[in-house]
Design a protein around this motif. Structure first.
Motif, PDB file in Angstrom:
ATOM      1  N   GLN A 121     -73.456  18.556 -20.304  1.00 16.66           N
ATOM      2  CA  GLN A 121     -74.534  18.424 -19.319  1.00 16.66           C
ATOM      3  C   GLN A 121     -74.464  17.121 -18.538  1.00 16.66           C
ATOM      4  O   GLN A 121     -75.107  16.977 -17.498  1.00 16.66           O
ATOM      5  CB  GLN A 121     -75.899  18.537 -20.012  1.00 16.66           C
ATOM      6  N   LYS A 122     -73.659  16.170 -18.996  1.00 18.01           N
ATOM      7  CA  LYS A 122     -73.551  14.875 -18.321  1.00 18.01           C
ATOM      8  C   LYS A 122     -72.347  14.797 -17.377  1.00 18.01           C
ATOM      9  O   LYS A 122     -72.143  13.786 -16.728  1.00 18.01           O
ATOM     10  CB  LYS A 122     -73.444  13.753 -19.359  1.00 18.01           C
ATOM     11  N   ILE A 123     -71.564  15.853 -17.300  1.00 14.79           N
ATOM     12  CA  ILE A 123     -70.305  15.786 -16.557  1.00 14.79           C
ATOM     13  C   ILE A 123     -70.333  16.750 -15.371  1.00 14.79           C
ATOM     14  O   ILE A 123     -70.451  17.967 -15.559  1.00 14.79           O
ATOM     15  CB  ILE A 123     -69.120  16.110 -17.483  1.00 14.79           C
ATOM     16  N   SER A 124     -70.200  16.210 -14.174  1.00 16.25           N
ATOM     17  CA  SER A 124     -70.155  17.059 -12.977  1.00 16.25           C
ATOM     18  C   SER A 124     -68.755  17.604 -12.735  1.00 16.25           C
ATOM     19  O   SER A 124     -68.593  18.718 -12.249  1.00 16.25           O
ATOM     20  CB  SER A 124     -70.633  16.282 -11.746  1.00 16.25           C
ATOM     21  N   ARG A 125     -67.731  16.817 -13.042  1.00 12.19           N
ATOM     22  CA  ARG A 125     -66.342  17.264 -12.988  1.00 12.19           C
ATOM     23  C   ARG A 125     -65.558  16.578 -14.096  1.00 12.19           C
ATOM     24  O   ARG A 125     -65.754  15.396 -14.378  1.00 12.19           O
ATOM     25  CB  ARG A 125     -65.676  16.924 -11.647  1.00 12.19           C
ATOM     26  N   LEU A 126     -64.643  17.330 -14.674  1.00 11.07           N
ATOM     27  CA  LEU A 126     -63.713  16.801 -15.660  1.00 11.07           C
ATOM     28  C   LEU A 126     -62.346  16.784 -14.991  1.00 11.07           C
ATOM     29  O   LEU A 126     -61.824  17.837 -14.609  1.00 11.07           O
ATOM     30  CB  LEU A 126     -63.712  17.700 -16.895  1.00 11.07           C
ATOM     31  N   VAL A 127     -61.779  15.590 -14.812  1.00 15.65           N
ATOM     32  CA  VAL A 127     -60.544  15.442 -14.043  1.00 15.65           C
ATOM     33  C   VAL A 127     -59.420  14.963 -14.958  1.00 15.65           C
ATOM     34  O   VAL A 127     -59.544  13.941 -15.645  1.00 15.65           O
ATOM     35  CB  VAL A 127     -60.735  14.443 -12.883  1.00 15.65           C
ATOM     36  N   TYR A 128     -58.330  15.705 -14.939  1.00 17.71           N
ATOM     37  CA  TYR A 128     -57.134  15.349 -15.692  1.00 17.71           C
ATOM     38  C   TYR A 128     -56.071  14.841 -14.721  1.00 17.71           C
ATOM     39  O   TYR A 128     -55.789  15.493 -13.716  1.00 17.71           O
ATOM     40  CB  TYR A 128     -56.581  16.568 -16.428  1.00 17.71           C
ATOM     41  N   ILE A 129     -55.471  13.686 -15.031  1.00 18.40           N
ATOM     42  CA  ILE A 129     -54.369  13.163 -14.226  1.00 18.40           C
ATOM     43  C   ILE A 129     -53.138  13.060 -15.117  1.00 18.40           C
ATOM     44  O   ILE A 129     -53.069  12.216 -16.007  1.00 18.40           O
ATOM     45  CB  ILE A 129     -54.700  11.776 -13.641  1.00 18.40           C
ATOM     46  N   GLY A 130     -52.168  13.952 -14.906  1.00 19.71           N
ATOM     47  CA  GLY A 130     -50.977  13.955 -15.759  1.00 19.71           C
ATOM     48  C   GLY A 130     -51.364  13.872 -17.223  1.00 19.71           C
ATOM     49  O   GLY A 130     -50.802  13.074 -17.974  1.00 19.71           O
ATOM     50  N   ALA A 131     -52.309  14.732 -17.635  1.00 20.90           N
ATOM     51  CA  ALA A 131     -52.952  14.578 -18.947  1.00 20.90           C
ATOM     52  C   ALA A 131     -52.779  15.815 -19.816  1.00 20.90           C
ATOM     53  O   ALA A 131     -52.530  16.916 -19.334  1.00 20.90           O
ATOM     54  CB  ALA A 131     -54.437  14.296 -18.748  1.00 20.90           C
ATOM     55  N   PHE A 132     -52.948  15.606 -21.106  1.00 20.67           N
ATOM     56  CA  PHE A 132     -52.942  16.708 -22.060  1.00 20.67           C
ATOM     57  C   PHE A 132     -54.277  17.446 -22.009  1.00 20.67           C
ATOM     58  O   PHE A 132     -55.347  16.824 -21.997  1.00 20.67           O
ATOM     59  CB  PHE A 132     -52.703  16.188 -23.477  1.00 20.67           C
ATOM     60  N   PHE A 211     -67.109  22.553 -23.788  1.00 21.10           N
ATOM     61  CA  PHE A 211     -65.984  22.288 -22.888  1.00 21.10           C
ATOM     62  C   PHE A 211     -65.824  23.375 -21.829  1.00 21.10           C
ATOM     63  O   PHE A 211     -65.569  23.107 -20.650  1.00 21.10           O
ATOM     64  CB  PHE A 211     -64.708  22.161 -23.717  1.00 21.10           C
ATOM     65  N   GLY A 212     -66.000  24.626 -22.249  1.00 22.01           N
ATOM     66  CA  GLY A 212     -65.789  25.741 -21.333  1.00 22.01           C
ATOM     67  C   GLY A 212     -66.755  25.797 -20.175  1.00 22.01           C
ATOM     68  O   GLY A 212     -66.472  26.443 -19.158  1.00 22.01           O
ATOM     69  N   SER A 213     -67.891  25.113 -20.291  1.00 25.53           N
ATOM     70  CA  SER A 213     -68.915  25.181 -19.239  1.00 25.53           C
ATOM     71  C   SER A 213     -68.747  24.126 -18.156  1.00 25.53           C
ATOM     72  O   SER A 213     -69.484  24.127 -17.169  1.00 25.53           O
ATOM     73  CB  SER A 213     -70.304  25.017 -19.875  1.00 25.53           C
ATOM     74  N   VAL A 214     -67.791  23.223 -18.330  1.00 29.04           N
ATOM     75  CA  VAL A 214     -67.613  22.103 -17.393  1.00 29.04           C
ATOM     76  C   VAL A 214     -66.557  22.452 -16.347  1.00 29.04           C
ATOM     77  O   VAL A 214     -65.473  22.949 -16.681  1.00 29.04           O
ATOM     78  CB  VAL A 214     -67.195  20.827 -18.148  1.00 29.04           C
ATOM     79  N   GLU A 215     -66.853  22.177 -15.077  1.00 25.42           N
ATOM     80  CA  GLU A 215     -65.872  22.392 -14.010  1.00 25.42           C
ATOM     81  C   GLU A 215     -64.748  21.360 -14.116  1.00 25.42           C
ATOM     82  O   GLU A 215     -65.005  20.181 -14.340  1.00 25.42           O
ATOM     83  CB  GLU A 215     -66.529  22.313 -12.638  1.00 25.42           C
ATOM     84  N   LYS A 216     -63.525  21.833 -13.921  1.00 28.51           N
ATOM     85  CA  LYS A 216     -62.353  20.997 -14.171  1.00 28.51           C
ATOM     86  C   LYS A 216     -61.429  20.938 -12.958  1.00 28.51           C
ATOM     87  O   LYS A 216     -61.325  21.904 -12.204  1.00 28.51           O
ATOM     88  CB  LYS A 216     -61.582  21.528 -15.375  1.00 28.51           C
ATOM     89  N   VAL A 217     -60.747  19.805 -12.832  1.00 31.62           N
ATOM     90  CA  VAL A 217     -59.735  19.607 -11.807  1.00 31.62           C
ATOM     91  C   VAL A 217     -58.521  18.983 -12.480  1.00 31.62           C
ATOM     92  O   VAL A 217     -58.655  18.098 -13.328  1.00 31.62           O
ATOM     93  CB  VAL A 217     -60.230  18.669 -10.681  1.00 31.62           C
ATOM     94  N   TYR A 218     -57.330  19.440 -12.111  1.00 30.62           N
ATOM     95  CA  TYR A 218     -56.104  18.829 -12.645  1.00 30.62           C
ATOM     96  C   TYR A 218     -55.312  18.229 -11.493  1.00 30.62           C
ATOM     97  O   TYR A 218     -55.046  18.885 -10.481  1.00 30.62           O
ATOM     98  CB  TYR A 218     -55.252  19.864 -13.377  1.00 30.62           C
TER      99      TYR A 218
END
Length: 276
Positions: A121-132, A211-218
């Motif tokens: 609920q605290k995360i608007s986007r989860l961003v991975y940069i060259g990440a696992f 985890f599944g409810s958070v919008e993600k960008v890679y």
């Protein structure tokens, strides 16, 4: 006549002042965001310095997390786990207002994934940069061994007590920042510390509600030889990440092309601001 001249001068001054303010405001975004930046293995907060500067210059708030056992932190290695890392990031986020854009690099991808599971609920986007990006039940060690083309594994040595992992020094900059300036390479060498080993064996449990409810960008790192682009694609597909961006860099784009990284993070932030 005198009053007319004074009126014209006053109007001209006012227009000039407004134009000046408008020019200054061009460099500041209308709806600032809070970015929380998490570094990867064998690195520390210094890697985000240039990106942080770019983001804050645009009016955003930036929190850079120093993971325990990294940088200047002296937490004993035997006390470190993935949960300890997670809790340090959660503590940092708890001090911010509203939602944050949470960014993780490399091993930091494991950390931010764990954070997203706990406080989605605290995360608007989860961003991975060259990440696992782990699947539920995976550990970092298991995930990293699934990348057959990575050049990192053969360059690692474990301490006698099994508590730390070292990268062979003559391979360090080749692996992490082969496309960087000499100054950036020197910075990586100067700030190097052996990596705590225990978190590599800690498996993660994920749910659709967390985890599944958070919008993600890679953000893919196209010249990466630590986490190869092909393996990044597999993790992206496995996690169902729809938004994929890229930088044409090695494993450490925030050091070799920081403006490119901050530009993409600003783009992500702006998309959040305009989303209905």
């Amino acid at each position: 006549m005198k009053k007319t001249v004074l009126s014209l001068l006053s109007a001209a001054f006012a227009v000039s002042a407004i134009a000046s303010c408008s020019t200054d405001d061009d460099n500041v975004i209308a709806n600032p965001n809070t970015y929380v930046l998490v570094h990867g293995a064998w690195q520390a907060p210094y890697v985000w310095d240039a990106v942080k500067s770019d983001l804050t210059n645009k009016g955003n708030k930036v929190v850079v997390v120093e993971l325990p056992g990294h940088g200047a932190d002296k937490t004993p290695t035997y006390q470190l786990t993935l949960d300890v890392y997670r809790d340090k990031v959660i503590e940092a986020i708890s001090k911010t207002d509203g939602k944050v854009i949470l960014v993780g690099h490399s091993m930091g991808g494991m950390v931010v994934t764990s954070v997203a599971e706990k406080i989605p609920q605290k995360i608007s986007r989860l961003v991975y940069i060259g990440a696992f990006v782990p699947a539920s039940g995976q550990s970092l060690g298991e995930l990293s061994m699934a990348d057959p083309n990575s050049k990192l594994g053969p360059q690692l040595t474990q301490s006698d007590d099994k508590l730390t992992l070292d990268v062979k020094r003559d391979q360090l900059t080749y692996l992490f920042i082969n496309d960087g300036s000499q100054a950036a390479k020197d910075q990586v060498l100067a700030n190097y510390r052996a990596e705590p080993a225990i978190p590599f064996g800690n498996a993660i449990t994920l749910t659709s509600a967390g985890f599944g409810s958070v919008e993600k960008v890679y953000i893919k790192t196209l010249q990466d030889i630590v986490i190869t682009p092909g393996f990044q694609d597999k993790m992206i597909a496995g996690a169902g990440i729809k938004k994929v961006l890229q930088v044409n860099t090695s494993h450490s784009p925030f050091l070799s092309q920081p403006r490119a990284v901050s530009g993409l993070l600003l783009q992500i932030g702006q998309e959040i601001s305009v989303k209905p």
